[in-house]
Each structure stands twice: as structure tokens, then as C-alpha cells.
Motif scaffolding. Structure first.
Motif, PDB file in Angstrom:
ATOM      1  N   PRO A 191       0.841  -1.208   0.000  1.00 24.80           N
ATOM      2  CA  PRO A 191       0.000   0.000   0.000  1.00 24.80           C
ATOM      3  C   PRO A 191       0.872   1.253   0.000  1.00 24.80           C
ATOM      4  O   PRO A 191       1.890   1.301   0.694  1.00 24.80           O
ATOM      5  CB  PRO A 191      -0.809  -0.129   1.298  1.00 24.80           C
ATOM      6  CG  PRO A 191      -0.767  -1.576   1.639  1.00 24.80           C
ATOM      7  CD  PRO A 191       0.540  -2.095   1.147  1.00 24.80           C
ATOM      8  N   PRO A 192       0.521   2.246  -0.790  1.00 26.26           N
ATOM      9  CA  PRO A 192       1.332   3.467  -0.824  1.00 26.26           C
ATOM     10  C   PRO A 192       1.416   4.112   0.554  1.00 26.26           C
ATOM     11  O   PRO A 192       0.429   4.176   1.288  1.00 26.26           O
ATOM     12  CB  PRO A 192       0.594   4.361  -1.826  1.00 26.26           C
ATOM     13  CG  PRO A 192      -0.276   3.435  -2.621  1.00 26.26           C
ATOM     14  CD  PRO A 192      -0.640   2.319  -1.704  1.00 26.26           C
ATOM     15  N   ILE A 193       2.597   4.579   0.886  1.00 31.67           N
ATOM     16  CA  ILE A 193       2.814   5.308   2.131  1.00 31.67           C
ATOM     17  C   ILE A 193       2.860   6.788   1.765  1.00 31.67           C
ATOM     18  O   ILE A 193       3.800   7.248   1.111  1.00 31.67           O
ATOM     19  CB  ILE A 193       4.112   4.861   2.822  1.00 31.67           C
ATOM     20  CG1 ILE A 193       4.080   3.357   3.079  1.00 31.67           C
ATOM     21  CG2 ILE A 193       4.314   5.621   4.129  1.00 31.67           C
ATOM     22  CD1 ILE A 193       5.356   2.804   3.668  1.00 31.67           C
ATOM     23  N   GLU A 194       1.825   7.534   2.179  1.00 32.75           N
ATOM     24  CA  GLU A 194       1.650   8.900   1.697  1.00 32.75           C
ATOM     25  C   GLU A 194       1.563   9.881   2.855  1.00 32.75           C
ATOM     26  O   GLU A 194       1.208   9.516   3.979  1.00 32.75           O
ATOM     27  CB  GLU A 194       0.388   9.001   0.834  1.00 32.75           C
ATOM     28  CG  GLU A 194       0.421   8.122  -0.408  1.00 32.75           C
ATOM     29  CD  GLU A 194      -0.847   8.215  -1.230  1.00 32.75           C
ATOM     30  OE1 GLU A 194      -1.864   8.705  -0.673  1.00 32.75           O
ATOM     31  OE2 GLU A 194      -0.847   7.812  -2.398  1.00 32.75           O
ATOM     32  N   VAL A 195       1.899  11.152   2.547  1.00 30.25           N
ATOM     33  CA  VAL A 195       1.767  12.235   3.495  1.00 30.25           C
ATOM     34  C   VAL A 195       1.417  13.507   2.732  1.00 30.25           C
ATOM     35  O   VAL A 195       1.950  13.768   1.653  1.00 30.25           O
ATOM     36  CB  VAL A 195       3.063  12.421   4.315  1.00 30.25           C
ATOM     37  CG1 VAL A 195       4.247  12.760   3.434  1.00 30.25           C
ATOM     38  CG2 VAL A 195       2.875  13.498   5.373  1.00 30.25           C
TER      39      VAL A 195
END
Length: 728
Positions: A191-195
Motif C-alpha cells: 500500500p502506498p505510504i503517503e503524506v
């Protein structure tokens, strides 16, 4: 946080500052004397300026880390432009792993042990045989491919030119197993790790790349340099970036780098640290008394290769470090981080390995981003703790809610006129001011800590005479009404954050040979009182009833809460709140017993004031024996008798005496019946004992007298004494 844990955190933070000061001394020249802020005399405004400087420094430090993640000046300008257009800018880390079968390899492996057999014959000839175990081993090889990508995109990133690739790497490796089962799924897309960094980019000037964080000191939510919405907003953004960096580091070090590949070399994983990298987020002031004023050289500042510089808007008299010195520390951070990257390139030199210099550098940069966020939070909280320590030092103690209540009482006495000043909620129960008190009622607050004595709460009081009577429904067939003095109280309750709810008790005390009735409940209407508890307080009784107070929402809170409800739910909430507002007013009703007895028995006012024995007997007759009042009251005859005629009191005494005489006679009759029953039971026990002896000894007496004498000689007498009480 407990005092011990808070002390440990402060000690660890001081140790970090002491180590950082050694690095700062190497960067700055000898004419500068930076010190931790509590060791330098400063003003309250300096604390606000320090909080702004720390936040801008933390943001600049994060930009330095982002420069190692592929964000250069041109990319930063584009991202700032996106954020300036009120669009969402996101950093996203994506990793894809694929595992597929490659080949099967079989080979034979000889055992290390040989078995030798020797045989000899009689002719002297011999033979020798050697044997060993050969194992056929089958190994399976799998292709393990990893593709990592770090991108920045605006919005959803689906449009043309809305996505920028910052970093990427693909690696091909082999995994060896002894089973034909695949060690990993064929394809894994993490899963993409986003901020979201939109708020962070919004603090950067588009053209000059200067950081512009400021604290609005005039805002109503601004309380201290730490407790304000501006710092909270930035801290949320920095916490998001630190959490994002932590999740990527967790994925790399615990999920990806632990895969055992064939080409995995022996590496020193302890090198993945931030030792030696300067953290410039330091709560430091400059000792102006020891330092010589040195102007910052603009030419030297222009040579600093920083992603963002701090603007010099510091007042001349401030104790803050010079902006040029802070920029120099930021530049040293950039250099030390660059030196760390070179070291990692030497330790993780194989570019084809699963753990190459790419992964190592990425981990260290992300670790430093987490450290910057943690350092900023500690430094900002340090300002708040320093302010708290200075406040405690000025007062000499930690202020508790009890201390604050005492402080308000002291100042209220100066602020209000005597007739409007808050009064203790404690009242002596008496008929008039010329009569002695019969007891006392009060609402007291228990101290939150210590052994202090509970004291009545201070309330603002409005005293008036009843303009109309209020009614109390005691039962379905009984209703009483009352008037008298009325007191309306207003109480302001003070409570500190994270403190337990204050504890309140209703206390009622009565003196010896005194009595009164107390009703506690709610005022349910203009002329109605709904009692919940009732008690007769008499003869040195002391009741202590805990009060559980609830706070209803304010009008604004209520309006915001029902805004998204259905029409039926909203209507119900409004009706329920209307009931709360109309019927949640706490009320206490005190009814004195002697005046009511005098009216009930048709006696003159104060007729029972000194008749203590008669009053106690009347209370016993009414409470214990439930005697109707008609049997005790004075009866009007054909002759008119004045209200204060002593014959009225004598008649009541006579009725009371006759009533107790009847009660005593009834008690004597019951006592006689009990004695007869006891005597009958004793005789029955004698006869039963005698019958039992006859059965055992086979003894037959000649006559009834012998039987009785034998029973008397074998049975011990039991004397039954019943309690008797005669009332005259």
C-alpha cells in the motif's frame, strides 16, 4: 505525565542539548556564546520569538532532508506553486515485489565420514573396503525483483504533468530454498505510504524560498508560545512527515531488508544511524553580555547552499541567536548529512545488492527527519516547561484548584461590594434571628489533595421573600405548599485540565434536642418542587450526601451538535434540552418542625420552644407510633380560649400523657402475654424432659406429685427476662 517521567524526559533533553552545544562551538567562532535559554535573562516576547525560530529551523531542516530525496530548487518551486493554488500536494512511496520460479538444481554431496572395513586371512593376506554416504540435494532458485519509487503529485496525480518522480530503483536478486513452495507471493504491491505536505509548503515564500512562520499573538486561542493554534498546526504537519518517514523506515528495515537473497553480502547494519549529523533545532539564546555584536555577512550568507534560509526579522534587543548563525548551523547540518551519505556509499558499495547505498541513504535521511520532528516537539515543550518552572518559582508552589479557589475568594473580597460579594453556602437553621440555631446546612467542596478540611463553596446569593407558594407532591394523595425566605445561588466552578471532577457534598447537622426536615430535589416549574431525597435531622444527626453534578452543553455546542441530525432527532433534542433548562435547577427545602407542630396542635407560637421533653415525646408518637394528630391537638370548646392561654399547652400534655399511658398499658399487656407464653413453654419443656427420662430409665412414678417432683429435680429452670420500658 507523571513527575518522574517528566524529570527523565527533561534530563534526556538536556543531555542532547549539551552534546549539540559541542558541535555548535565547532561551527561558530569563539566570539559567540550560545546557551540554553533558561540560563540567559530574557523577556516573555523572546519566548515567542524562540518558538518561531525553532519552528522555522525545523521546517528548513526538513527541506534539507527532502533535498536528499530528490527535491531540488526547481522541483520545490513547482510544489510550492501547486500548494499556493489551494491544491493538495502529496509525497508517496510505492514498492512492488515480484517472485517467480527460475530453476531447479540437483547435486550430490559426500558425507564427511568414511567407513573402512579390513579383512585378514590365515595366509597373511588381507583386504580393505571403504564406504561413504552420498546425499542428493535439490535446490530451487527464485527470481526476486524489487521496484521502489518516491513521487510527488498534486490532487490525485492522474492528470498530465501532475506527477513528479523523485527517486526510483529496481533490483534483481535470487532467493534459494530447499522446497518447491514459493517463499513469497508472485506479486506484492505494498500500500502506498503517503503524506500531505500542503500546509508545510504553504509556509515557504514562492520567490525567495524564505520560511514565514509566525504566531498570531492577538488570537483568542493563543495562550503561550507553545499553546496556540499556529504551533499546533505546524506540529501536526511535522508529526505527519515524521510518521511517514517512520513507516517507510519500518518497511525497509523490517520487511524488505530481511529477505535472504543469494547475493546478500555481510554488511554492517549498525551504520544505519544519524550519529554525527547535526540537528539545528536547539532552544538557544545568545549571551549578549559576553558576546560582541557581529553583523552577518551577506556575501557569506549568499554562498550557503540551503534549500530555504531564515529571514532576519529579529528585534535588535532580542536574545535570539543571529540569523546568520542559525543559517550556518543549517548549512553544517547539510554538510554533515552529505558526509554521512559518503560513508554509507563506502559501507554499502555493491549497487546490485538488496541493501545498496540507495536503501541505506534513504533510511538514514528518513531517520533524521524523524529526529527533527522529535527535536522540535521537545524544544517547543521545553519552552512551556521553562515557563511553568518560572511561574512555580515566582509563586513558590504548584497551584492546585483549591489554591486557585482561595485566590479568587481573596480577590472577590476586594472586587465586590460587601452586599454583592460571594458568600459561603452555609446557613444556620433558626426560626428568627432572635432564636438560637437548631442546626446547619451547607454545600461543601472536598479538597482535591492533601488533608485540608472541606469548606462551604462561595456563591453569589439573591435573597427574597416568597411571592407565591411552591407545592411539593409527597404522594398521590398528599401535597404540601410552602413559602418563606428564598435564596438563589450562583456558583462558578473552577477545574484544571486533566484534573478529576470536583467533589461536592450536601451536609446537614442538627443540635441536641433540635430537629428539622430537609428535602433535596429539582425545581421542576415556577411553583413546583420535585423532591428526590428527604430526611429528618434531629438530635446531633449529621448527614453527608454526595452531589453528582453534570454540565449541559453550551448553546453553541448544542447548535453545532444537532446541525446534521434528522428533523425528528433535532426536535427530540430540542425538547429534551428544554426539559433540562427548566427542570435541572437544584433546590433545597428546609422545614422547621416545631413551628409546624405548634400550628398542627393549635398552640401559640413558641409554645414548644422550651418544652423539650414534650417535643421529644411528640416526635416519638408521630414518627415511631404513627399517631394521628387529631388525638393530640387541642380541641376548641364552646368557651373561647386565647391563643396564648396555658390551658392549650396543658391539654396537649394531658393528651400526650394519656396516649403514653395507653401505650404503656398495651406494653404491659403484651409483656404479660409474653410471660404466660414463656411459662407455658417452660412447663412443656419440663413435661417433655420427664417423658424422655421415663422412656430411658423405665421408671413409673406412683402419682402426679411424684412426676412433678421428679421433673423438677431433673430439669434446670430457665429464667426468661423480657425488656420492659415504661414511659410516664
Amino acid at each position: 505525565t507523571s513527575l518522574s517521567s517528566r524529570s527523565n524526559l527533561e534530563h534526556q533533553f538536556r543531555q542532547q542539548i549539551d552534546r549539540a552545544l559541542e558541535q555548535v562551538a565547532q561551527v561558530l567562532d569563539n566570539t559567540k556564546h550560545p546557551k540554553i535559554c533558561e540560563d540567559v535573562h530574557h523577556t516573555y516576547e523572546d519566548k515567542y520569538l524562540l518558538a518561531e525560530l525553532l519552528t522555522n529551523t525545523a521546517l528548513a531542516s526538513q527541506l534539507t532532508c527532502l533535498s536528499h530525496l530528490g527535491i531540488d530548487q526547481e522541483t520545490l518551486g513547482k510544489l510550492v506553486g501547486w500548494a499556493g493554488g489551494n491544491r493538495t500536494v502529496t509525497l508517496s512511496f510505492v514498492c512492488t515485489r515480484k517472485c517467480s520460479f527460475n530453476r531447479e538444481v540437483q547435486y550430490e554431496q559426500d558425507s564427511k565420514t568414511k567407513h573402512v572395513t579390513e579383512v585378514s586371512t590365515s595366509s597373511g593376506h588381507g583386504a580393505k573396503w571403504e564406504s561413504k554416504v552420498v546425499t542428493t540435494i535439490t535446490e530451487y532458485y527464485w527470481d526476486f525483483n524489487v521496484a521502489m519509487e518516491l513521487v510527488a503529485f498534486v490532487g490525485t496525480g492522474e492528470g498530465e504533468g501532475e506527477r513528479i518522480q523523485l527517486l526510483s530503483r529496481e533490483g534483481q536478486h535470487e532467493i534459494k530454498t530447499s522446497s518447491d513452495n514459493a517463499p513469497y507471493p508472485e506479486t506484492v504491491i505494498a500500500p502506498p505510504i503517503e503524506v500531505n505536505i500542503s500546509d508545510f509548503l504553504g509556509l515557504i515564500q514562492p520567490n525567495s524560498s524564505e520560511l514565514t512562520f509566525k504566531i498570531d499573538r492577538e488570537h483568542e486561542d493563543t495562550h503561550t508560545p507553545r499553546r496556540n493554534q499556529d504551533v499546533d498546526k505546524v506540529e501536526v504537519q511535522l508529526h505527519g512527515i515524521g510518521s511517514w518517514a517512520g513507516r517507510i523506515t519500518q518497511y525497509l528495515t523490517h520487511d524488505l531488508l530481511r529477505v535472504n537473497t543469494v547475493d546478500k553480502p555481510s554488511l554492517d547494519m549498525r551504520a544505519l544511524n544519524t550519529d554525527g549529523v547535526l540537528s539545528p533545532v536547539l532552544p538557544l539564546f545568545e549571551d549578549r553580555d559576553a558576546a560582541q555584536p557581529i553583523e552577518a555577512a551577506s556575501a557569506e550568507q549568499a554562498q550557503l547552499a540551503l534549500m530555504a534560509k531564515l529571514s532576519d526579522n529579529r528585534p535588535a534587543e532580542s536574545k535570539l541567536m543571529l540569523t546568520s548563525d542559525v543559517n550556518a548551523l543549517l548549512d553544517e547540518e547539510r554538510k554533515s548529512l552529505g558526509r554521512k551519505m559518503v560513508e554509507l556509499g563506502e559501507v554499502f558499495a555493491d549497487p546490485s545488492a538488496l541493501v545498496s547505498s540507495f536503501e541505506a541513504r534513504l533510511c538514514v535521511v528518513l531517520l533524521h527527519m524523524q529526529h527533527i520532528q522529535s527535536q522540535h516537539l521537545s524544544a517547543i515543550n521545553y519552552i512551556e516547561e521553562m515557563l511553568r518552572a518560572q511561574l512555580i518559582g515566582a509563586i513558590g508552589k504548584v497551584v492546585t484548584p483549591d489554591d486557585f479557589s482561595e485566590y479568587l475568594r481573596f480577590h472577590n473580597n476586594k472586587l465586590f461590594k460587601p452586599e454583592y460579594a460571594p458568600q459561603p453556602c452555609s446557613y444556620a437553621i433558626r426560626r428568627t434571628e432572635h432564636h438560637s440555631p437548631q442546626g446547619q446546612i451547607s454545600i461543601e467542596r472536598k479538597p482535591d489533595s492533601g488533608d485540608s478540611i472541606a469548606e462551604p463553596i462561595p456563591t453569589i446569593v439573591n435573597h427574597s421573600q416568597a411571592s407565591c407558594e411552591m407545592k411539593v407532591q409527597l404522594s398521590a394523595s398528599t401535597e404540601i405548599s410552602f413559602g418563606g425566605d428564598r435564596f438563589v445561588h450562583g456558583f462558578l466552578c473552577h477545574k484544571f485540565s486533566r484534573q478529576p471532577k470536583p467533589r461536592f457534598n450536601f451536609v446537614a447537622r442538627a443540635r441536641q434536642f433540635s430537629s428539622f426536615i430537609v428535602l433535596l430535589g429539582k425545581i421542576s416549574g415556577p411553583q413546583s418542587f420535585d423532591p428526590t431525597y428527604g430526611m429528618i435531622v434531629r438530635n446531633k444527626d449529621e448527614f453527608e450526601l454526595p452531589l453528582d453534578l453534570e454540565t449541559i452543553p453550551t448553546p453553541k455546542e448544542f447548535k453545532d451538535a444537532i446541525q446534521s441530525l434528522s428533523p425528528e432527532q433535532r426536535e427530540f433534542c430540542q425538547a429534551f434540552r428544554s426539559m433540562q433548562l427548566e427542570s435541572t435547577l437544584f433546590g433545597v427545602v428546609v422545614i422547621q418542625i416545631k413551628p409546624q407542630l405548634e400550628k398542627l396542635l393549635k398552640l401559640a407560637p413558641d409554645g414548644l420552644a422550651k418544652e423539650i421533653d414534650l417535643t421529644e415525646k411528640l416526635m416519638e408518637l408521630f414518627i415511631k407510633y404513627q399517631i394521628p394528630s387529631d388525638l393530640l391537638a387541642f380541641e376548641e370548646g364552646p368557651e373561647e380560649i386565647s391563643e396564648r392561654d396555658p390551658r392549650r399547652l396543658e391539654a396537649v400534655k394531658h393528651h400526650v400523657g394519656e396516649m403514653f399511658a395507653m401505650i404503656n398499658a398495651e406494653k404491659d399487656r403484651e409483656l404479660a402475654e409474653r410471660e404466660q407464653e414463656a411459662e407455658h413453654a417452660l412447663q412443656s419443656a419440663r413435661m417433655a424432659q420427664y417423658s424422655q427420662q421415663l422412656t430411658v430409665n423405665s421408671y413409673a412414678p406412683t402419682n402426679a406429685m411424684d412426676c412433678l417432683m421428679d421433673c423438677e429435680s431433673s430439669v434446670s429452670y430457665t429464667h426468661l427476662t423480657l425488656p420492659t420500658k415504661r414511659i410516664v
